[in-house]
Motif scaffolding. Structure first.
Motif, PDB file in Angstrom:
ATOM      1  N   SER A  93       0.837  -1.207   0.000  1.00 42.07           N
ATOM      2  CA  SER A  93       0.000   0.000   0.000  1.00 42.07           C
ATOM      3  C   SER A  93       0.867   1.249   0.000  1.00 42.07           C
ATOM      4  O   SER A  93       0.561   2.239  -0.706  1.00 42.07           O
ATOM      5  N   GLU A  94       1.946   1.221   0.770  1.00 40.83           N
ATOM      6  CA  GLU A  94       2.817   2.393   0.825  1.00 40.83           C
ATOM      7  C   GLU A  94       3.558   2.600  -0.486  1.00 40.83           C
ATOM      8  O   GLU A  94       3.784   3.738  -0.909  1.00 40.83           O
ATOM      9  N   LEU A  95       3.931   1.505  -1.151  1.00 43.12           N
ATOM     10  CA  LEU A  95       4.589   1.625  -2.450  1.00 43.12           C
ATOM     11  C   LEU A  95       3.660   2.261  -3.472  1.00 43.12           C
ATOM     12  O   LEU A  95       4.062   3.162  -4.226  1.00 43.12           O
ATOM     13  N   ILE A  96       2.407   1.817  -3.502  1.00 49.24           N
ATOM     14  CA  ILE A  96       1.434   2.395  -4.432  1.00 49.24           C
ATOM     15  C   ILE A  96       1.206   3.867  -4.111  1.00 49.24           C
ATOM     16  O   ILE A  96       1.136   4.730  -5.006  1.00 49.24           O
ATOM     17  N   ALA A  97       1.090   4.178  -2.812  1.00 53.75           N
ATOM     18  CA  ALA A  97       0.907   5.577  -2.418  1.00 53.75           C
ATOM     19  C   ALA A  97       2.087   6.431  -2.865  1.00 53.75           C
ATOM     20  O   ALA A  97       1.919   7.560  -3.347  1.00 53.75           O
ATOM     21  N   ASP A  98       3.298   5.894  -2.737  1.00 51.61           N
ATOM     22  CA  ASP A  98       4.493   6.643  -3.150  1.00 51.61           C
ATOM     23  C   ASP A  98       4.487   6.929  -4.645  1.00 51.61           C
ATOM     24  O   ASP A  98       4.939   7.989  -5.091  1.00 51.61           O
ATOM     25  N   ILE A  99       3.985   5.973  -5.432  1.00 51.43           N
ATOM     26  CA  ILE A  99       3.927   6.176  -6.887  1.00 51.43           C
ATOM     27  C   ILE A  99       3.027   7.359  -7.223  1.00 51.43           C
ATOM     28  O   ILE A  99       3.375   8.211  -8.061  1.00 51.43           O
ATOM     29  N   PHE A 100       1.870   7.458  -6.558  1.00 48.83           N
ATOM     30  CA  PHE A 100       0.953   8.559  -6.843  1.00 48.83           C
ATOM     31  C   PHE A 100       1.463   9.881  -6.280  1.00 48.83           C
ATOM     32  O   PHE A 100       1.310  10.936  -6.908  1.00 48.83           O
ATOM     33  N   VAL A 101       2.072   9.834  -5.112  1.00 50.81           N
ATOM     34  CA  VAL A 101       2.635  11.067  -4.552  1.00 50.81           C
ATOM     35  C   VAL A 101       3.716  11.618  -5.474  1.00 50.81           C
ATOM     36  O   VAL A 101       3.836  12.835  -5.677  1.00 50.81           O
ATOM     37  N   ALA A 102       4.507  10.714  -6.079  1.00 46.25           N
ATOM     38  CA  ALA A 102       5.552  11.154  -7.003  1.00 46.25           C
ATOM     39  C   ALA A 102       4.955  11.812  -8.249  1.00 46.25           C
ATOM     40  O   ALA A 102       5.613  12.633  -8.900  1.00 46.25           O
ATOM     41  N   MET A 103       3.694  11.489  -8.581  1.00 45.74           N
ATOM     42  CA  MET A 103       3.025  12.128  -9.720  1.00 45.74           C
ATOM     43  C   MET A 103       2.325  13.425  -9.331  1.00 45.74           C
ATOM     44  O   MET A 103       1.686  14.057 -10.164  1.00 45.74           O
ATOM     45  N   GLY A 104       2.410  13.783  -8.044  1.00 44.62           N
ATOM     46  CA  GLY A 104       1.780  15.010  -7.592  1.00 44.62           C
ATOM     47  C   GLY A 104       0.382  14.828  -7.028  1.00 44.62           C
ATOM     48  O   GLY A 104      -0.308  15.810  -6.748  1.00 44.62           O
ATOM     49  N   TRP A 105      -0.033  13.573  -6.838  1.00 41.67           N
ATOM     50  CA  TRP A 105      -1.349  13.298  -6.273  1.00 41.67           C
ATOM     51  C   TRP A 105      -1.282  13.372  -4.748  1.00 41.67           C
ATOM     52  O   TRP A 105      -0.209  13.400  -4.145  1.00 41.67           O
ATOM     53  N   GLU A 106      -2.450  13.348  -4.117  1.00 41.16           N
ATOM     54  CA  GLU A 106      -2.566  13.306  -2.669  1.00 41.16           C
ATOM     55  C   GLU A 106      -3.165  11.969  -2.250  1.00 41.16           C
ATOM     56  O   GLU A 106      -3.884  11.325  -3.025  1.00 41.16           O
ATOM     57  N   GLY A 113      -8.431   5.598  -7.416  1.00 41.97           N
ATOM     58  CA  GLY A 113      -7.899   6.893  -7.793  1.00 41.97           C
ATOM     59  C   GLY A 113      -8.983   7.755  -8.414  1.00 41.97           C
ATOM     60  O   GLY A 113      -9.914   7.258  -9.058  1.00 41.97           O
ATOM     61  N   LEU A 114      -8.853   9.045  -8.226  1.00 36.63           N
ATOM     62  CA  LEU A 114      -9.826   9.999  -8.778  1.00 36.63           C
ATOM     63  C   LEU A 114      -9.077  11.244  -9.239  1.00 36.63           C
ATOM     64  O   LEU A 114      -8.271  11.813  -8.496  1.00 36.63           O
ATOM     65  N   ALA A 115      -9.340  11.632 -10.476  1.00 39.31           N
ATOM     66  CA  ALA A 115      -8.781  12.871 -11.014  1.00 39.31           C
ATOM     67  C   ALA A 115      -9.925  13.703 -11.579  1.00 39.31           C
ATOM     68  O   ALA A 115     -10.669  13.223 -12.449  1.00 39.31           O
ATOM     69  N   ILE A 116     -10.097  14.913 -11.077  1.00 38.83           N
ATOM     70  CA  ILE A 116     -11.129  15.837 -11.546  1.00 38.83           C
ATOM     71  C   ILE A 116     -10.440  17.130 -11.964  1.00 38.83           C
ATOM     72  O   ILE A 116      -9.759  17.771 -11.152  1.00 38.83           O
ATOM     73  N   ASP A 117     -10.617  17.504 -13.210  1.00 37.53           N
ATOM     74  CA  ASP A 117      -9.981  18.724 -13.709  1.00 37.53           C
ATOM     75  C   ASP A 117     -10.647  19.091 -15.029  1.00 37.53           C
ATOM     76  O   ASP A 117     -11.489  18.338 -15.559  1.00 37.53           O
ATOM     77  N   GLU A 118     -10.274  20.200 -15.595  1.00 36.51           N
ATOM     78  CA  GLU A 118     -10.795  20.597 -16.904  1.00 36.51           C
ATOM     79  C   GLU A 118     -10.059  19.830 -17.999  1.00 36.51           C
ATOM     80  O   GLU A 118      -8.835  19.713 -17.983  1.00 36.51           O
ATOM     81  N   GLY A 119     -10.829  19.260 -18.934  1.00 36.15           N
ATOM     82  CA  GLY A 119     -10.244  18.600 -20.089  1.00 36.15           C
ATOM     83  C   GLY A 119      -9.712  17.205 -19.845  1.00 36.15           C
ATOM     84  O   GLY A 119      -8.924  16.692 -20.653  1.00 36.15           O
ATOM     85  N   ILE A 120     -10.110  16.543 -18.774  1.00 32.87           N
ATOM     86  CA  ILE A 120      -9.661  15.171 -18.499  1.00 32.87           C
ATOM     87  C   ILE A 120     -10.335  14.206 -19.473  1.00 32.87           C
ATOM     88  O   ILE A 120     -11.543  14.271 -19.709  1.00 32.87           O
ATOM     89  N   THR A 121      -9.546  13.287 -20.043  1.00 29.93           N
ATOM     90  CA  THR A 121     -10.072  12.313 -21.006  1.00 29.93           C
ATOM     91  C   THR A 121      -9.613  10.906 -20.637  1.00 29.93           C
ATOM     92  O   THR A 121      -8.804  10.704 -19.721  1.00 29.93           O
TER      93      THR A 121
END
Length: 375
Positions: free
Chosen positions: A130-143, A232-240
């Motif tokens: 779980s921590e490894l997966i979390a680190d991958i998303f944090v490295a992409m700028g996610w929370e 995972g959830l990403a909400i923004d303008e122009g997401i495809t």
């Protein structure tokens, strides 16, 4: 009748001759002095001072002498045996001192080192995974977002476009908290965390939600009523959908190695539209569907990991349904997003070759120790 013969009888047994006794004594003393350790000294003692030694056998022959010769022979043998015993005692003392000094050097123990009396522990693979997966998303700028496991029915179902008649709401699929009419459930997925985040945050939103979930599944090698998901959830303008595929490609390549790609198969989920099941290229056979030998060459047999299909099903995903955005107070005309959900336990089984899901939950320390203390 004549009286007893009191004259000296010259009969003498050969082992009792003075030169023989002296030779046996000298040989014994020489062997004792030549011993370099306690084992050699023990062998010398048995040979030269034991019951079968030359001096011991000579001592037994004293009885064969005439009475007038016994005293002199006994004295001679006694002095020789005494000299041998004294030599043994002296050499024993010297060798014991040397042995102790050698032990102090060869068997020195550094008492300042950490003790190994307690077994080394290990972190559970679900935790490290779980921590490894979390680190991958944090490295992409996610929370990383979290929420309670005891969740409101509205957040677990209604906010995610799961209507009142949806079969997931039945007692056969969901654990309901007593009393049932209070609308509280053990969350069936970590999607309620997404709903909570949309209600409390303003887009853009990029969150990953790992955690425990609960469903009324049978407990067997591939199912458990308690398991772990990451959504995972990403909400923004122009997401495809292209953003979704790029994100998932990066996730699987980070977990299973470079060159692992994904594919989408059309599916249906109430909270995403369009929806897809996501597969990844088998990380063992690299999509060939064939087993590989020890030399890396393809075998005619099917790959055991993907069962010859070349692809492994990983989870569901899709573009967030506009109804979900509206229910959570987000302008569906302005914002779009994507969501996905995968089983952490399933990914660990693939990544580490675990064949029985129950091994993750039975608490056997031998299983956990094999994963070490990865940080």
């Amino acid at each position: 009748m004549s009286g007893p013969n009191t004259d000296f009888d010259p009969v003498e047994v050969t082992p009792l001759k003075s030169e023989e006794v002296e030779a046996a004594r000298n040989a014994a003393v020489a062997a004792i002095e030549a011993a370099t350790d306690l084992e050699q000294l023990k062998a010398a003692r048995l040979e030269h001072a034991g019951d079968r030694s030359a001096l011991a056998l000579a001592n037994r022959e004293i009885g064969a002498l005439p009475p007038q010769a016994r005293k002199e022979a006994g004295k001679r043998i006694g002095q020789a045996r005494g000299a041998v015993n004294q030599a043994l005692a002296r050499r024993q003392q010297v060798l014991e001192v040397e042995h102790e000094e050698r032990m102090l050097v060869e068997e020195t123990v550094d008492v300042t080192l950490p003790t190994d009396r307690l077994p080394v522990g290990a972190r559970h693979p679900v935790t490290t995974g779980s921590e490894l997966i979390a680190d991958i998303f944090v490295a992409m700028g996610w929370e990383i977002a979290e929420g309670p496991v005891l969740e409101a029915e509205w957040l677990n179902f209604d906010a995610l476009n799961l209507g009142p008649d949806h079969p997931a709401r039945t007692m056969q699929d969901t654990f309901w908290a007593d009393p049932a009419d209070h609308g509280v459930v053990l969350r069936t997925h970590t999607s309620p965390v997404q709903a909570r985040s949309m209600l409390t945050r303003t887009p853009p939103i990029y969150i990953a939600c790992p955690g425990r979930v609960f469903r009324t599944d049978e407990y067997d090698a591939t199912h458990s009523p308690v398991f772990h998901q990451v959504e995972g959830l990403a909400i923004d303008e122009g997401i495809t959908m292209a953003h979704l595929k790029g994100t998932l490609d990066h996730l699987v390549s980070s977990l299973f190695g470079a060159g692992i790609s994904t594919r989408f198969r059309p599916s249906y989920f109430p909270f995403t539209e369009p929806s897809a099941e996501m597969d990844m290229v088998c990380f063992v056979c690299r999509g060939t569907g064939l087993a590989t030998g020890d030399d890396g060459a393809a075998d005619a047999a099917s790959c055991r990991t993907c069962r010859g299909e070349g692809w492994i099903e990983l989870g569901g995903c899709g573009v967030v349904n506009p109804r979900v955005l509206t229910a959570c107070g987000i302008d569906a005309e302005r914002y779009t997003g994507f969501a996905f959900g995968f089983g952490i336990d399933r990914m660990l089984m693939f990544r580490h070759g675990i064949e029985d899901l129950r091994a993750l939950f039975e608490g056997d320390v031998r299983f956990t120790t094999a994963f070490g203390s990865e940080i």
